[in-house]
Design a protein around this motif. Structure first.
Motif, PDB file in Angstrom:
ATOM      1  N   GLY A  77       0.773  -1.227   0.000  1.00 51.49           N
ATOM      2  CA  GLY A  77       0.000   0.000   0.000  1.00 51.49           C
ATOM      3  C   GLY A  77       0.805   1.279   0.000  1.00 51.49           C
ATOM      4  O   GLY A  77       0.225   2.364   0.061  1.00 51.49           O
ATOM      5  N   ALA A  78       2.144   1.179  -0.082  1.00 51.50           N
ATOM      6  CA  ALA A  78       2.986   2.382  -0.012  1.00 51.50           C
ATOM      7  C   ALA A  78       2.957   3.149  -1.326  1.00 51.50           C
ATOM      8  O   ALA A  78       3.033   2.567  -2.407  1.00 51.50           O
ATOM      9  CB  ALA A  78       4.417   2.002   0.344  1.00 51.50           C
ATOM     10  N   GLU A 106       7.651  -8.492  -6.209  1.00 53.64           N
ATOM     11  CA  GLU A 106       6.370  -9.153  -5.940  1.00 53.64           C
ATOM     12  C   GLU A 106       5.618  -8.521  -4.777  1.00 53.64           C
ATOM     13  O   GLU A 106       4.423  -8.761  -4.612  1.00 53.64           O
ATOM     14  CB  GLU A 106       6.600 -10.636  -5.662  1.00 53.64           C
ATOM     15  N   TRP A 107       6.307  -7.690  -3.976  1.00 50.60           N
ATOM     16  CA  TRP A 107       5.648  -7.039  -2.842  1.00 50.60           C
ATOM     17  C   TRP A 107       4.975  -5.721  -3.224  1.00 50.60           C
ATOM     18  O   TRP A 107       4.185  -5.191  -2.441  1.00 50.60           O
ATOM     19  CB  TRP A 107       6.666  -6.743  -1.751  1.00 50.60           C
ATOM     20  N   LEU A 108       5.308  -5.158  -4.381  1.00 42.87           N
ATOM     21  CA  LEU A 108       4.836  -3.820  -4.731  1.00 42.87           C
ATOM     22  C   LEU A 108       3.359  -3.822  -5.093  1.00 42.87           C
ATOM     23  O   LEU A 108       2.873  -4.728  -5.762  1.00 42.87           O
ATOM     24  CB  LEU A 108       5.645  -3.269  -5.907  1.00 42.87           C
ATOM     25  N   GLU A 148       1.155  -0.248  -6.029  1.00 40.32           N
ATOM     26  CA  GLU A 148       1.242   0.777  -7.078  1.00 40.32           C
ATOM     27  C   GLU A 148       2.019   1.990  -6.565  1.00 40.32           C
ATOM     28  O   GLU A 148       1.467   3.082  -6.428  1.00 40.32           O
ATOM     29  CB  GLU A 148      -0.161   1.191  -7.532  1.00 40.32           C
ATOM     30  N   PRO A 149       3.306   1.832  -6.286  1.00 39.95           N
ATOM     31  CA  PRO A 149       4.068   2.984  -5.784  1.00 39.95           C
ATOM     32  C   PRO A 149       4.279   4.024  -6.879  1.00 39.95           C
ATOM     33  O   PRO A 149       4.403   3.696  -8.059  1.00 39.95           O
ATOM     34  CB  PRO A 149       5.395   2.359  -5.363  1.00 39.95           C
ATOM     35  N   GLU A 150       4.306   5.286  -6.467  1.00 40.44           N
ATOM     36  CA  GLU A 150       4.634   6.361  -7.405  1.00 40.44           C
ATOM     37  C   GLU A 150       6.140   6.574  -7.504  1.00 40.44           C
ATOM     38  O   GLU A 150       6.655   6.904  -8.566  1.00 40.44           O
ATOM     39  CB  GLU A 150       3.977   7.664  -6.957  1.00 40.44           C
ATOM     40  N   LEU A 151       6.825   6.422  -6.356  1.00 42.58           N
ATOM     41  CA  LEU A 151       8.250   6.753  -6.302  1.00 42.58           C
ATOM     42  C   LEU A 151       8.975   5.803  -5.363  1.00 42.58           C
ATOM     43  O   LEU A 151       8.500   5.519  -4.265  1.00 42.58           O
ATOM     44  CB  LEU A 151       8.429   8.194  -5.808  1.00 42.58           C
ATOM     45  N   ILE A 152      10.129   5.317  -5.818  1.00 43.52           N
ATOM     46  CA  ILE A 152      11.036   4.550  -4.971  1.00 43.52           C
ATOM     47  C   ILE A 152      12.372   5.289  -4.943  1.00 43.52           C
ATOM     48  O   ILE A 152      12.924   5.628  -6.001  1.00 43.52           O
ATOM     49  CB  ILE A 152      11.239   3.122  -5.492  1.00 43.52           C
ATOM     50  N   VAL A 153      12.861   5.566  -3.738  1.00 45.19           N
ATOM     51  CA  VAL A 153      14.172   6.196  -3.559  1.00 45.19           C
ATOM     52  C   VAL A 153      15.104   5.138  -2.969  1.00 45.19           C
ATOM     53  O   VAL A 153      14.905   4.692  -1.841  1.00 45.19           O
ATOM     54  CB  VAL A 153      14.099   7.420  -2.627  1.00 45.19           C
ATOM     55  N   ALA A 213      13.034  -7.583 -10.350  1.00 44.46           N
ATOM     56  CA  ALA A 213      11.618  -7.355 -10.624  1.00 44.46           C
ATOM     57  C   ALA A 213      11.201  -5.926 -10.281  1.00 44.46           C
ATOM     58  O   ALA A 213      10.328  -5.359 -10.942  1.00 44.46           O
ATOM     59  CB  ALA A 213      10.773  -8.360  -9.836  1.00 44.46           C
ATOM     60  N   VAL A 214      11.810  -5.331  -9.244  1.00 45.00           N
ATOM     61  CA  VAL A 214      11.502  -3.935  -8.904  1.00 45.00           C
ATOM     62  C   VAL A 214      11.939  -3.020 -10.043  1.00 45.00           C
ATOM     63  O   VAL A 214      11.165  -2.172 -10.514  1.00 45.00           O
ATOM     64  CB  VAL A 214      12.203  -3.508  -7.594  1.00 45.00           C
ATOM     65  N   VAL A 215      13.170  -3.170 -10.480  1.00 47.88           N
ATOM     66  CA  VAL A 215      13.707  -2.298 -11.530  1.00 47.88           C
ATOM     67  C   VAL A 215      12.909  -2.465 -12.817  1.00 47.88           C
ATOM     68  O   VAL A 215      12.603  -1.487 -13.514  1.00 47.88           O
ATOM     69  CB  VAL A 215      15.201  -2.589 -11.765  1.00 47.88           C
ATOM     70  N   ARG A 216      12.534  -3.684 -13.143  1.00 48.13           N
ATOM     71  CA  ARG A 216      11.758  -3.940 -14.359  1.00 48.13           C
ATOM     72  C   ARG A 216      10.387  -3.272 -14.314  1.00 48.13           C
ATOM     73  O   ARG A 216       9.818  -2.928 -15.361  1.00 48.13           O
ATOM     74  CB  ARG A 216      11.596  -5.441 -14.563  1.00 48.13           C
ATOM     75  N   ARG A 217       9.848  -3.079 -13.125  1.00 52.71           N
ATOM     76  CA  ARG A 217       8.526  -2.457 -12.985  1.00 52.71           C
ATOM     77  C   ARG A 217       8.539  -0.952 -13.239  1.00 52.71           C
ATOM     78  O   ARG A 217       7.500  -0.340 -13.468  1.00 52.71           O
ATOM     79  CB  ARG A 217       7.980  -2.686 -11.557  1.00 52.71           C
TER      80      ARG A 217
END
Length: 330
Positions: A188-189, A206-208, A210-215, A230-234
């Motif tokens: 939910g972040a 797999e945990w994400l 719909e985040p807008e921004l990851i720092v 998988a994070v970077v690919r998203r």
């Protein structure tokens, strides 16, 4: 006059909040060619490394470098040397620990402000991995540019997690909770920050939701990764502080380059986005890889030096810092 500014003095002079306008100013100057960043050099040693990072801020007439002798503890051996562009004598030698904390937090805040610009103004849920001094600086800085609905944190040490919650709740006045499972931070972040010293991924795709921004700001060596592939690919947009630095030390992205599913042409730098009239917001989700760039160290050091000079803080070490005088006397 050359000022020696110790860490307790720097702490009394500079805050994360005060570092943010300095950060925006130097990055804007960099976008218009009035400040220049240079790649950092890292020399390996058996117990760690020696890192040297130079930069110049022409608009303010200063140049400098941060030297970091890391022999196992990130809390030792960080100094910033500040010089005038026109004079050989150093302006200041500053213990860089507090300045680095302020710089890192302010850097993320300006990035978030720029990368979320033009989007709906609403409370956002912040998830953070890591509960150390850099993690608290991240929350402090981001709270000034984002309306934070709540903070959810995870760290391996339960006692540190609880201290982090107390600090964020009492000092920053934000709703904060610690979780026992790392996947619950991402759930939910809207904004996620990774501020760890982990060499293996702490955030999985797999945990994400719909985040807008990851720092991502903790991993700064090519063999370290805070994010799995998988994070970077998203991500629809990937931004770094400096492409040369990222190509050498950003393990999160190098995994994609080595794997053939990412190219550096798909990665942008932050400072050009501070030019006026830059158009529509970047497509989300956005990844900002905050490795740190030398020009931001020099900028916050310069602002700290100016405050010290006006306030009469610091020790005059001109006699000891004057290299020509030392050489002349053998």
């Amino acid at each position: 006059m050359t000022l020696l500014i110790r860490n307790d003095e720097a702490t009394s002079l500079m805050t994360v909040e005060e570092a943010k306008p300095v950060m925006r100013e130097v990055l804007t100057d960099q976008a218009y060619g009035r400040a220049t960043n240079f790649p950092r050099y890292r020399m390996p040693i058996p117990t760690g490394f020696l890192q040297w990072g130079p930069a110049r801020w022409d608009a303010q007439g200063v140049m400098g470098y941060k030297v970091w002798a890391n022999t196992g503890s990130p809390l030792e051996g960080v100094w910033i040397h500040l010089h005038s562009l026109t004079g050989a004598e150093p302006l200041a030698i500053i213990d860089g620990h507090h300045i680095s904390r302020c710089r890192t937090g302010a850097y993320s805040a300006v990035a978030a402000e720029v990368l979320l610009s033009g989007r709906e103004s609403r409370p956002r849920r912040l998830g953070i991995y890591g509960t150390g001094r850099q993690a608290t600086a991240q929350v402090e800085a981001l709270s000034g540019v984002i309306d934070i609905a709540r903070v959810r944190c995870y760290g391996r040490d339960a006692e540190r997690r609880n201290r982090f919650v107390t600090d964020v709740t009492e000092r920053l006045g934000l709703a904060c909770e610690a979780v026992d499972r790392p996947r619950d931070v991402a759930a939910g972040a809207d904004v996620i920050v990774t501020a760890t010293s982990s060499k293996e991924p702490v955030l999985l795709g797999e945990w994400l939701d719909e985040p807008e921004l990851i720092v991502a700001m903790g991993a700064n060596k090519r063999y370290e990764r805070e994010l799995d592939a998988a994070v970077v690919r998203r991500m629809d947009t990937i931004v770094v502080g400096d492409l040369t630095e990222a190509s050498s030390n950003c393990g999160d992205l190098i995994q994609g380059i080595d794997g053939g599913w990412l190219t550096w042409s798909q990665v942008s730098e932050l400072h050009p986005l501070l030019r006026s009239g830059r158009g529509d917001p970047a497509p989300a989700p956005v990844l900002f890889e905050s490795l740190g760039v030398s020009v931001t160290d020099v900028a916050v050091a310069h602002a700290t030096y100016e405050k010290a000079r006006r306030a009469g803080v610091g020790t005059d070490v001109t006699h000891f810092a004057g290299l020509p005088e030392v050489v002349a006397h053998g």
